[in-house]
Write an enzyme that holds these catalytic residues in place. Structure first.
Site, short mmCIF file in Angstrom:
data_model
loop_
_atom_site.label_atom_id
_atom_site.label_comp_id
_atom_site.label_asym_id
_atom_site.label_seq_id
_atom_site.Cartn_x
_atom_site.Cartn_y
_atom_site.Cartn_z
N ASN A 7 45.73 42.70 29.64
CA ASN A 7 45.49 42.49 30.85
C ASN A 7 44.84 43.78 31.63
OD1 ASN A 7 45.55 41.85 33.41
ND2 ASN A 7 47.94 40.98 33.55
N ARG A 88 43.59 38.58 28.77
CA ARG A 88 43.54 37.56 30.26
C ARG A 88 42.04 37.78 30.60
NH1 ARG A 88 44.57 39.84 36.04
NH2 ARG A 88 44.69 37.87 37.29
N HIS A 177 45.83 32.87 38.84
CA HIS A 177 47.17 33.11 38.15
C HIS A 177 47.75 31.83 37.35
CE1 HIS A 177 47.88 35.60 42.18
NE2 HIS A 177 47.52 36.22 41.27
N ARG A 238 44.64 40.95 50.67
CA ARG A 238 43.69 39.82 50.93
C ARG A 238 43.99 39.03 52.16
NH1 ARG A 238 44.04 37.86 44.64
NH2 ARG A 238 43.56 39.84 43.80
N GLU A 381 53.33 36.35 31.95
CA GLU A 381 52.19 36.12 31.59
C GLU A 381 51.59 36.86 30.26
OE1 GLU A 381 49.25 36.23 35.57
OE2 GLU A 381 50.86 37.70 35.48
#
Length: 397
Positions: A7, A88, A177, A238, A381
């Site tokens: 990742n 990823r 995601h 964000r 993940e």
């Protein structure tokens, strides 16, 4: 088989090494502040943690450090002991609806899709290239953040702009995601009586980046993030959803002429940080809530946006059977979970107060007689990436 999940970010490199198909984590680690004279190298192995600072100037040096550390600890004897690397990749666009082996053609496509994720795809493609050069015999697999949402209904992925702009430029909702949401859906299918293939599910991935998905009959139905990960609910830095007319208005007021500067503000100086004025970290904001009005307001807005999205998905799917919380805030903030669940008490949600106090645990947090079941499910993940990668590796070895 030893499978490594990667990742990669612009200044970080996170990884986990698995023994597959046992799903056993052999080692994990990360490099933080990459490119700094004081980059931080972390490694966890056999119950021990190793950490030190050193200058790590390039991505290639970072990869070599990780692989050399695995050799130094006798975790591997040679680089080729790692059969496959799963990467990823944030944006797969409409090109990649599932994980894929990385060929030269696919690597070129990942770079072309950088328009959809300029902060991510380029650096991820670069790392893929580095790993290919250093371990040329290993299988390289791309696992796309957007693939879980590739087949949501057209009515949910199209924006209300000229349809020709979608057809020509592929301007649509892609989500993000997806690897996390897919993992949570798989775990819920095992946790919930009768599985979730005939149920309406809402997953709240509440971390620094945050997204909410609607999953209907086991398949993704809607997602809060949009063309980029900037859309959706309020996040750490964000803004989430915003009236686009604010952009030219604020640019004039702030004396900005480059739209990228405004996008930078919305990505990195907005959200909880912008509202609270003190931090992007939920822990800091919760600690200041009782004494700082802006911190209190930031928490209220964060919860409000989540409740709005969850409520809209309940209406869109015609009800909900299961709610799930995951990621840093979702797994570790009983207060956030309580306030969100309490908002749906009118639908018969009953909170299990003691279970909801638990942090980072896989647990049901509603009572047995609650009309809607809610769970905390820690995400993984990297395991999802490793599973997809192993699927290719076992076919090719």
């Amino acid at each position: 088989m030893k499978i490594m999940a990667i990742n990669a970010g612009s200044s970080t490199l996170k990884w986990k090494l698995f023994e597959m198909p046992e799903k056993q984590t052999i080692a994990s680690g990360m490099i933080d502040r990459l490119g700094s004279p004081k980059s931080v190298f972390k490694l966890k192995y056999n119950g021990e943690k190793f950490e030190h600072e050193e200058a790590i100037e390039s991505n290639e040096v970072a990869v070599l450090l990780v692989l050399d550390a695995l050799k130094d600890k006798d975790i591997i004897q040679r680089f080729e002991d790692i059969v496959a690397f799963g990467h990823r990749v944030v944006a797969g666009g409409e090109e990649f609806k599932k994980s894929e082996i990385i060929t030269e053609e696919n690597l070129s496509k990942i770079l072309q899709l950088s328009e959809y994720a300029p902060l991510h795809n380029k650096i991820e493609a670069y790392y893929i290239d580095v790993f290919k050069k250093l371990v040329p015999k290993a299988i390289q697999v791309a696992v796309f953040d957007t693939s879980f949402f590739a087949d949501i209904p057209e009515v949910n992925y199209l924006y209300s702009v000229d349809l020709n702009d979608y057809k020509e430029f592929k301007a649509r909702r892609y989500g993000a995601h997806g690897t996390s949401h897919r993992y949570i859906a798989q775990r819920l299918n095992e946790l919930v009586d009768g599985g979730i293939n005939d149920k309406n599910v809402i997953v709240m991935h509440l971390g620094s980046g945050a997204s909410i998905s609607a999953i209907k009959n086991g398949k993704a139905f809607d997602i809060s993030m949009g063309f980029t990960p900037l859309a959706g609910i309020t996040m750490s830095t964000r803004s989430g959803d915003i009236d686009v007319s604010i952009l030219p208005y604020l640019m004039k007021k702030l004396g900005l002429t480059d739209i990228d500067d405004m996008i930078e503000i919305l990505n990195h100086k907005s959200g909880l940080l912008g509202i609270s004025g003190i931090s992007a970290d939920m822990r800091d904001i919760e600690a200041a809530e009782d004494t700082n009005d802006r911190a209190k307001l930031a928490l209220q807005i964060f919860r409000n946006r989540i409740i709005k999205y969850v409520g809209s998905y309940i209406a869109e799917m015609g009800g909900v059977d299961v709610l799930a919380f995951t990621a840093g805030v979702g797994e570790n903030s009983p207060e956030v979970r309580h306030d969100i669940l309490e908002a749906f008490s009118y639908l018969g949600v009953k909170i299990d107060t003691e279970n909801n106090k638990l942090r980072g645990k896989e647990v049901r947090i509603t009572t047995d007689d609650s009309k809607i079941a809610a769970y905390t499910v820690p995400t993984d993940e990297e395991l999802m990436i490793a599973q997809d990668t192993y699927g290719f590796a076992k076919l090719l070895n």
